[in-house]
Structures are given as structure tokens and as C-alpha cells.
Design a protein around this motif. Structure first.
Motif: not given
Length: 564
Positions: A476-481, A526-527, A539-543, A549-552
Motif C-alpha cells: 500500500v502506497v500513500a502518495a504523501g498528503k 499487488h499495489i 484507491v488505485e489497485l495495480k497488478d 490498473r483500476e480505480e475502486l
């Protein structure tokens, strides 16, 4: 409930550039992604991410070994000399053994493999046929003093290995134990996600008869194997056999000596006479336990010294020196021929009875034509000793063979009674008489499998682990904010509560670009990215493997990941 591993607390310093000494892809990526660090030449420290992968591979191995009824033990790595003297391997292993003395001057070694010690354990514990069959295994650190450790954890001086051993009272029982291990290995490597081949092999210092290797095709592989495109034949190049041709036709002319000055090599001889190299006979001189032996092969082929050594083991094979020629004036350097030689002569099967050759005349600057095998010289022993080449005929169907590189990830042997004879491993049989036990030996390179998987599955962005052995299920990645970090931690807790292993990058002061690059490099399957739509709970789910990629919404993303 699984735990959440925060990147801010994780000891894993990623690198942007490849280490200067890293030549193979696995070496580069395992260091760059913070899985391992070099301690010394051929000695590696496994950092938290690497240890997780190593443990996951060990878990799969344990599960499949337990499933066939094998029992896990742990034997010492520091071993006394005496058992290895008894088997002859104290000398056979040569410089590969780490040897040491204790304060009293007694000799010890760091174990490269444990046939001797397992045999002694079973001799102590099993006295009746009722105690057998038994299969024992361990996952342990092994040691080999490699002259040139390289390729990261692929070829180290210290490595993790699963070695197991079977003990049976009959050959049929050994065959059954071997088959159980073979099938267990197929399941293990399938679960690990490895592409592999099962190939015929030679036993080497292990001893025994039947032997097969499990090879993972990879450009970084140090093993070469052959594969037939027409049938299912596959073998290590040292195990490839060649059927002897039918006896040659008669009617060859008499031996004719030729004046051939300054032609001590096959290349110069063939050019001087205007003949193909295949018409000449190459005679390589080696020493076998100090005795000079001639090895004959067609002039267009090379002698595989490894193959020759396997055939003649446990004897030590080495090339003759200039001093050896000085001591033997009957052996003319560059002009040796098999006719009239007073030394042992071994040859490749292609040097068949009735075949005629151009070869040395045992005189300076002189060769001989029409030297016929069986008429002018005899072969003491036929051995498959040539280097296998692309296009050589398949020994099963005759189709041209293909060559490929691979990493050895497993090896299984039917040892037979070699070690049982050495240590007199007998049990009381059904008839009340002693029965000699027969053994099998089965190895998997656990740490080597990490590198093999990295070689086979990595892409341009970094590592790309199969689900079964990845250090986490989800990254899981938090973009920053702040809002994005809060959402990333929330979804991480939900995923962990559902039993998934989670790595979350909530580091402060690290740019989103660096976080995304690290996620690709580390290679979790999975990211999940808490990014620009975090305020909407999306969130964005990436294989990681496919890049899809898919936003869910968070709930749907959690459901998707926990139902895979």
C-alpha cells in the motif's frame, strides 16, 4: 490477523543504481531492493524482506516434504573429519571443503552435504526392518569454499539448502522413495512459480547411480543442458550419451607417414593438408592419479574435462605439463598418435572400430594417414567425453539437440548402498539376518531458489514475486498528503484483519515518485495507491506483473484482494 509492516520502520535501504560488482539480474535487484547485503566474498546477510522470502520458500518445502511422510531434523554444520575420511570425501572434495582444527588439533569441516552423518544417525536409531523405511530432512546452512564466488546468492560460500535422505531395505523401496521425492519436488517448484526442467544428470562426488537435476532456465545459469525439440529427452551436458556408430568399412589403405612441419595443432594440420578437422584424430594427454592417459576424440570436437572427470571419479584428472613431456621422450608434444602408444588409451565412441584417421605419428613434424581403429590401434575404454554441441543427435530419436542455460535448483540421487557399505548400516531383516540398507539423497537450493525466481520473474522495473513466496501480499502506497496517509493506513488495517500480509509506505518526506519506484522494485504482487481520489474513498489497485490498473472504492478494493 496479519501484521502491517510500515516502510518507515523497515530496514530496507533501496538503491537507484546497480552495484558495481553485480553482473546478474538477481544480484542487482536483490541488493537494490534491500533484500540482501554483501558481508564478504560469497557471504550474504539476509535483510528483513529477503528473510521473509527465504522463509516462505522454506515453508513450501517443509509442507511438501511433510506431506510425503518425511521427518524434519537438524544436524550440526560443524562436523568431525573421521566420517568423511571413511567415505573418501575428505580428499574428494579437495579445496571446496572448509577445514579447521579445534584447540586440541583435531580436524573438523563445515558441512557441504550430510550423507555420512545421516547414515550414522540412522545406524544409531534404526536396528530392525520394522524401523524402515524412513525419510529424514533438514533445512540448514551449508558451506563450500568456492574459488570464485559470484552472481550474488547464486554461487556463495555459505547457502541455505534442504537436504533429505531416504533409507529402505530393498531396491524397490528406494525406487518408491525416489518417486515420492520426485513428485514432491514437482509440487514445490510449481507452488514457487518456477519454470523448470527435469534432466538426466551425473552423481559426481555424491556417488550412487540414478540421478536427475531440476533446472530453472535462465540466462544467468551456470549449468548447460540439452533439450530435444522432438521428444521429451533432456539432460545435463555431462550426462548426454552418444551411441557408437556401426563398425566402419574395410578397405582402407596402409598407414602413410606425412611430412607436416610446424603443425602441432589440429587447426594448423587441417590447413596444411587441406582436410576438414573432422578427418583428424585429436589425442589429449591427461594425468589420472598421476598416470598419463591419452584421450582420443575427432579433431573437430573438444574434450569435456568435467565429463572425463565424472567418468574417472574418484581419480583426480589433470592436464599433463611440459615437465611430463620431458620425462617421456616417447610422447612427442603436438604429434601424438594412438598407434604404438604404451599408455592407456580412452576414446569417444565416435572413434569407432573401422574408422580411419589422420593423426600424430609419434615423431616430430610428422603425422600419419589411414590410421584405422581396430587395425592399427586399440581403444582400452570408450567414454562419452566430447563437449556437446548444438545439433548433436538426440540419443532417443536422433533429432538435433538444443542447448540452453539454467540454474540448478534441485538434485535427486539413488545412492544405493555406497554409504551404507562404508558405515556398515544394517538392520535385522524379516528372516532374522542382517540386511544392508539402501539410500537416496535429495537436495533443494533454498537460497538459490530466491535468485532463480528473481531471474525468471523480474522485469524492467524490478522484482516481481509470485504470490506464494512474496514478502507481502499487498504493498500500500500513500502518495504523501495527510488524508492519503490516513486512508493508506486504514486500508492496510482492513487487509491485515482479513489475513493478508501488508507492507505500507507511509514515509514522510519521501516523494510519491520514489515511493512508486520502490513499490515496483520491491515486487509485491499487488499495489494499492491512496492518491488523488483519497478524499472520495477511492484507491488505485495495480497488478504488479501485468501492470493493469483500476480505480475502486476502498471496500471493493479490499473485497477484491481478499477473495483472490
Amino acid at each position: 490477523m496479519s501484521q502491517v509492516q510500515r516502510m518507515s520502520r523497515l530496514m530496507a535501504k533501496t538503491l537507484r543504481d546497480n552495484p558495481a560488482d553485480a553482473e546478474t539480474l538477481s544480484h542487482q535487484l536483490l541488493v537494490r531492493a534491500g533484500y540482501v547485503r554483501r558481508t564478504s566474498a560469497g557471504i550474504w546477510s539476509w535483510l528483513p524482506l529477503g528473510k521473509k522470502v527465504l522463509d516462505n520458500i522454506s515453508r513450501v518445502v517443509r509442507e511438501e516434504m511433510d506431506a510425503i511422510g518425511a521427518q524434519e531434523v537438524l544436524l550440526p554444520a560443524l562436523l568431525p573429519r573421521e566420517p568423511y575420511d571413511a567415505s573418501g570425501r575428505w580428499d574428494e572434495y579437495g579445496d571446496l571443503l572448509f577445514r579447521l582444527k579445534d584447540r586440541k588439533g583435531a580436524d573438523y569441516l563445515l558441512g557441504p552435504t550430510h550423507e555420512e552423518i545421516f547414515t550414522q544417525v540412522v545406524k544409531d536409531q534404526c536396528t530392525s526392518y520394522k524401523d524402515l523405511p524412513v525419510m529424514l530432512y533438514q533445512i540448514q546452512t551449508k558451506y563450500r569454499d568456492e574459488a570464485r564466488p559470484r552472481s550474488g546468492v547464486l554461487r556463495g560460500r555459505e547457502f541455505q539448502m534442504k537436504d533429505s535422505y531416504s533409507f529402505d531395505t530393498t531396491d524397490e523401496g528406494l525406487a518408491e522413495s525416489y518417486a515420492l521425492h520426485r513428485e514432491a519436488y514437482r509440487k514445490i517448484f510449481a507452488r514457487l512459480g518456477l519454470d523448470y526442467r527435469i534432466v538426466s544428470a551425473v552423481s559426481g562426488a555424491m556417488g550412487g547411480s540414478a540421478s536427475e537435476e531440476f533446472l530453472a532456465p535462465a540466462a544467468a545459469g551456470e549449468d548447460t543442458f540439452v533439450d530435444c525439440p522432438n521428444c521429451d529427452y533432456a539432460a545435463n551436458t555431462e550426462a548426454v550419451t552418444f551411441a557408437a556408430p556401426a563398425p566402419g568399412t574395410t578397405g582402407h589403405g596402409p598407414v602413410e607417414e606425412l611430412d607436416t612441419p610446424d603443425t602441432p595443432t589440429i587447426e594448423t594440420l587441417a590447413e596444411h593438408l587441406g582436410v576438414p578437422a573432422s578427418a583428424t584424430l585429436k589425442n589429449l594427454l591427461v594425468k589420472v592419479d598421476g598416470e598419463i592417459v591419452a584421450v582420443g576424440v575427432p579433431g573437430d570436437r573438444e574434450v569435456d574435462l568435467g565429463k572425463l572427470g565424472e567418468h574417472l571419479a574418484p581419480a583426480v584428472v589433470e592436464l599433463v605439463s611440459a615437465e611430463d613431456f620431458e620425462d617421456r621422450p616417447d610422447l612427442v608434444r603436438g604429434y601424438v598418435g594412438p598407434q604404438g602408444l604404451k599408455i592407456r588409451y580412452v576414446a569417444d565412441p565416435r572413434v569407432a572400430p573401422g574408422t580411419a584417421w589422420i593423426t600424430g605419428a609419434n615423431k616430430p613434424d610428422t603425422h600419419a594417414r589411414n590410421v584405422v581403429c581396430g587395425r592399427d590401434f586399440e581403444v582400452d575404454d570408450y567414454l562419452d567425453v566430447v563437449v556437446v554441441e548444438e545439433g548433436d543427435p538426440c540419443p532417443v530419436c536422433g533429432t538435433g539437440l538444443k542447448l540452453d542455460r539454467a540454474i540448478e535448483i534441485g538434485h535427486i540421487f539413488q545412492l544405493g548402498r555406497k554409504y551404507a557399505d562404508t558405515f556398515q548400516l544394517d538392520v535385522l531383516g524379516q528372516q532374522g539376518k542382517p540386511v544392508r540398507v539402501t539410500m537416496g539423497s535429495y537436495g533443494i537450493g533454498v537460497s538459490r531458489a530466491v535468485a532463480a525466481l528473481a531471474e525468471q520473474t523480474a522485469d524492467e522495473q524490478g522484482l516481481c514475486w509470485p504470490q506464494e513466496i512474496a514478502p507481502a501480499d499487498v504493498h500500500v502506497v500513500a502518495a504523501g498528503k495527510a488524508l492519503q496517509t490516513e486512508l493508506a493506513l486504514e486500508i492496510s488495517d482492513q487487509l491485515a484483519a482479513a489475513g493478508l500480509r501488508v507492507l505500507v509506505d507511509e514515509r514522510q518526506g519521501v516523494s510519491p515518485g520514489v515511493k512508486f519506484t520502490d513499490a515496483e522494485l520491491i515486487g509485491v504482487p499487488h499495489i494499492v495507491v491512496a492518491g488523488r481520489r483519497a478524499g472520495e474513498g477511492v484507491v488505485e489497485l495495480k497488478d504488479r506483473r501485468t501492470g493493469e490498473r483500476e480505480e475502486l472504492p476502498v471496500a471493493e478494493a479490499v473485497s477484491r484482494l481478499t477473495t483472490r
